[in-house]
Each structure stands twice: as C-alpha cells, then as structure tokens.
Design a protein around this motif. Structure first.
Motif, PDB file in Angstrom:
ATOM      1  N   LYS A  69       0.846  -1.183   0.000  1.00 26.50           N
ATOM      2  CA  LYS A  69       0.000   0.000   0.000  1.00 26.50           C
ATOM      3  C   LYS A  69       0.886   1.239   0.000  1.00 26.50           C
ATOM      4  O   LYS A  69       1.903   1.286   0.690  1.00 26.50           O
ATOM      5  CB  LYS A  69      -0.924  -0.002   1.216  1.00 26.50           C
ATOM      6  CG  LYS A  69      -2.123  -0.925   1.074  1.00 26.50           C
ATOM      7  CD  LYS A  69      -3.184  -0.633   2.132  1.00 26.50           C
ATOM      8  CE  LYS A  69      -4.449  -1.445   1.853  1.00 26.50           C
ATOM      9  NZ  LYS A  69      -5.537  -1.120   2.800  1.00 26.50           N
ATOM     10  N   SER A  70       0.470   2.252  -0.752  1.00 25.48           N
ATOM     11  CA  SER A  70       1.326   3.423  -0.913  1.00 25.48           C
ATOM     12  C   SER A  70       1.338   4.293   0.334  1.00 25.48           C
ATOM     13  O   SER A  70       0.337   4.417   1.051  1.00 25.48           O
ATOM     14  CB  SER A  70       0.875   4.257  -2.110  1.00 25.48           C
ATOM     15  OG  SER A  70       1.759   5.352  -2.306  1.00 25.48           O
ATOM     16  N   VAL A  77      -0.635   2.175  -4.609  1.00 24.46           N
ATOM     17  CA  VAL A  77       0.390   1.202  -4.206  1.00 24.46           C
ATOM     18  C   VAL A  77       1.773   1.714  -4.565  1.00 24.46           C
ATOM     19  O   VAL A  77       1.947   2.524  -5.488  1.00 24.46           O
ATOM     20  CB  VAL A  77       0.167  -0.186  -4.868  1.00 24.46           C
ATOM     21  CG1 VAL A  77      -1.086  -0.854  -4.332  1.00 24.46           C
ATOM     22  CG2 VAL A  77       0.127  -0.082  -6.386  1.00 24.46           C
ATOM     23  N   ALA A 108      -2.227  -6.036  -7.145  1.00 30.95           N
ATOM     24  CA  ALA A 108      -2.714  -5.214  -6.043  1.00 30.95           C
ATOM     25  C   ALA A 108      -4.196  -5.457  -5.778  1.00 30.95           C
ATOM     26  O   ALA A 108      -4.635  -5.540  -4.628  1.00 30.95           O
ATOM     27  CB  ALA A 108      -2.457  -3.741  -6.343  1.00 30.95           C
ATOM     28  N   LEU A 113      -5.079  -4.991  -1.893  1.00 27.58           N
ATOM     29  CA  LEU A 113      -4.395  -3.740  -1.595  1.00 27.58           C
ATOM     30  C   LEU A 113      -5.125  -2.529  -2.159  1.00 27.58           C
ATOM     31  O   LEU A 113      -4.870  -1.391  -1.750  1.00 27.58           O
ATOM     32  CB  LEU A 113      -2.967  -3.772  -2.166  1.00 27.58           C
ATOM     33  CG  LEU A 113      -2.028  -4.845  -1.606  1.00 27.58           C
ATOM     34  CD1 LEU A 113      -0.706  -4.829  -2.350  1.00 27.58           C
ATOM     35  CD2 LEU A 113      -1.808  -4.631  -0.119  1.00 27.58           C
TER      36      LEU A 113
END
Length: 384
Positions: A69-70, A77, A108, A113
């Motif tokens: 996850k960003s 992401v 993702a 995510l």
C-alpha cells in the motif's frame, strides 16, 4: 535446516515474468532481503540455467517485484522492481520494468491492496519507487475479479489476454535514482568516446528508464536482427556493452565503465534503431516495411531482448516525439506523437505527448497496452 516458506505470486506482465511479494514478508534489512531474493531466483548460477530457483535463465524472466500500500496520498500502491542477474550475485534496483508494470495493478487488486469496482475498469495509481514516477493502470474487472483472458494480442506473448492500458506520467527524467533530467548532457545527440571503437553518435535520454539510442549501423547491423543473429556473437556483445558503459558514465549513472559493467547491469539500456525495412519475426511472421515507422532492438542485462522492454517502448515514444533525436530523425516529417516500431517478435504501437516549455522539452505521458495474468499463487521455498 527447514526451508523458509514465503508467500508469493508468479506473474506474467507483458513479455516478462517475475515473482511478486509483499515487502512485509521479506527481511527488513536490504542486504538479507537481496540475498534471499537471489536465492529465490536460483542466482548466481555459473551454468546460467537457474535450475534451483524460480528464474528461467533470461533477463525477461529473472525478476522480482515488491508491492505494498502506498505511503503517498496520490497513489494506491508502491512498486519496487529488481532485476536479478543470472550468473553474478547482483540484484539491480536501478530502474523499472515496463512490462511487469502491467501486472502490478492486477496483483494489487487480487491481494486486496486496492478497492476495485465489481465490473468495468479499475484505475490503479502506482508509485514506481525505483525512478520516482507515477504509472496509471486501467485494469478490466468482471464479477469482482480481474479479467485475465481476452482477445488482446501482444507480439512476443503466444496467447491472447485482456488488455491493460498503461499511462506513464511525466516519464522524462528520473530524480529518484539520480538519473537527472530528460537529457542528462543537455544535448539530444552526443558523441561518446568509446575505447576500442572510437566516436559513437548517441541519444542519451531518461524516459521510462535511462536509455542510450544508437544507429544500427554503429554496430554494423541492419536493425532487422533477431536474437540468434546477435547473442552468439561475443565480439558484438562486447562492443555493445562498451558503448552502454560509456553512455552510463556520460549520463553520470556510473563512475566508470567497469562499475557500469559489474554493478549497474539493468540500466541504462542500449537500443539501436534503423529506418523501416521488411523482416521475418522470431515466430516466422512477415513484417512489411510499410507497416512500421522504424526498427528498434534493445539489449537487456547483456544479450539482445527477445521483443522490447516496456520501458524501452516508453523511451522510443518519448524520443520519437522530440525533434532532433536519433529516433525522430528517422522520420521524414520530423517528430511524431505516435509510432509503430518493429522488434524481434513483431510490432508495437506507442505514443507520447511532448511540448517545449521555456526551452526545455517536457513529456506529460507515454501510453501503451499490455496484458498480464497470474501463473501461480502460493509460497516459494528457500533453503534456510
């Protein structure tokens, strides 16, 4: 000792394959992490087969990807790519893989995510951590699942799949890995002094990945070559590497040619281009010169690539859109925003939006399509 058991997904993205991980499942210490990932892939292997690992003994298939996850508000992401050397203990994090970028969105979504619509197109905003750039992937969805099968055909991949549209935003330059501005020397064409070869005309550009473009004739080639025409010629490969290493030094990506040839294997990439001409692909398909705008071939981790790297396609699109590069000077009408080029496996269409602002060239985005799918989900085993 018992083997380690690490969650992983084996994925194809474009014309590449790699093993995908959650960073949290790997050692936090980069040295231990890299040692483990080398062992996952079966490297270093002096036999160059990677028999005791997940690698498949080519630069296109010896790759690892970390997705999480960003930490950024404008992205979903974070994506980190590693190119694993086959026969040396080197894991190069210096650049992106444009082909595997197509698999990041599907990974993702399937790993939870990213929130995605049940049906339609999911937009996944990807932060490419190697080069500090954003990629937007548009991934088809149906019944809450990523669509992986479809009719989109990609030369270099035998079976069709679902089309994934990729937008590489602001692909010029690369401050994150020290690549610097789009044209690191300030010139669109340079003369490199290459030991044993002499002066070599080249375009040095940071777009997608740091890339060096030369004319095919520089290597005494026509531009229509396939892997078997190049990769068995050790002297030719040495000349190509000498040019790549000299370009790396000129781009300030390596302190010396020796450093470029031992520690920075993934970038910069060396590509050669030529005017359109008919040829037969590695699959036996005939390509007419009238069907393409130029010929392009690229070296990857030493040998000639079997198709075209995704970031190489981005670099071609950007260089084609800017006047007076070695790529755009192939066109009678000058720079072009969209081109179709011929590579060893077939053809590929790419486009870029370029404009000049206060004397500097800027590229808003480069666009291309790929496909991707999961090949295996589960765990990789690594000797403890």
């Amino acid at each position: 000792m018992a083997q380690l058991r690490i969650p992983a997904v084996y994925m194809r993205g474009g014309t590449s394959k790699g093993v995908f991980f959650h960073p949290a499942d790997l050692p936090a210490d980069p040295v231990r992490r890299d040692r483990l990932l080398l062992r996952v892939m079966g490297s270093p292997d002096p036999y160059r087969k990677q028999i005791d690992g997940m690698g498949a003994a080519t630069s296109s298939t010896s790759k690892v990807v970390l997705v999480s996850k960003s930490t950024r508000a404008d992205c979903d992401v974070d994506y980190l790519f590693g190119a694993v050397s086959i026969d040396t203990p080197v894991l190069d994090w210096s650049g992106n893989c444009g082909n595997l970028s197509a698999a990041v969105g599907p990974f993702a979504i399937s790993q939870g995510l990213v929130q995605a619509p049940r049906d339609g197109i999911a937009t996944v905003r990807i932060w490419q951590a190697n080069i500090g750039k954003m990629i937007v992937a548009r991934v088809p969805m149906q019944d809450g699942e990523v669509v992986e099968e479809g009719g989109f055909e990609l030369d270099g991949v035998t079976f069709p799949g679902a089309e994934i549209r990729l937008e590489f935003l602001d692909p010029g330059g690369g401050e994150e890995d020290g690549a610097g501005p789009m044209f690191p020397t300030g010139r669109r064409i340079d003369l490199l002094e290459v030991p044993g070869i002499g002066r070599v005309e080249a375009t040095l550009i940071n777009a997608g990945n740091p890339t060096i473009f030369i004319d095919a004739a520089t290597l005494r080639l026509a531009g229509t070559e396939l892997q078997e025409d190049v990769n068995g010629d050790a002297a030719l490969l040495r000349r190509a590497e000498a040019i790549r290493a000299a370009g790396a030094v000129a781009m300030k990506l390596a302190a010396s040619a020796q450093e470029a040839s031992t520690l920075r294997l993934h970038t910069p990439k060396l590509a050669f281009v030529a005017a359109p001409a008919p040829y037969t692909t590695s699959a036996g398909k005939s390509i007419a010169g009238t069907d393409i705008d130029l010929l392009a071939r690229i070296f990857s981790m030493g040998p000639l690539h079997h198709a075209m790297t995704g970031t190489g396609a981005v670099a071609i699109a950007v260089a084609a859109a800017i006047p007076s590069t070695l790529v755009s000077r192939l066109f009678a009408g000058g720079a072009r925003g969209e081109v179709r080029f011929g590579h060893p496996s077939g053809t590929l269409a790419v486009g870029a939006e370029a404009r000049q602002v206060e004397g500097q060239w800027q590229v808003a985005r480069a666009i291309m399509s790929r496909s991707a799918r999961r090949l295996m989900e589960g765990f990789v085993r690594v000797p403890g």
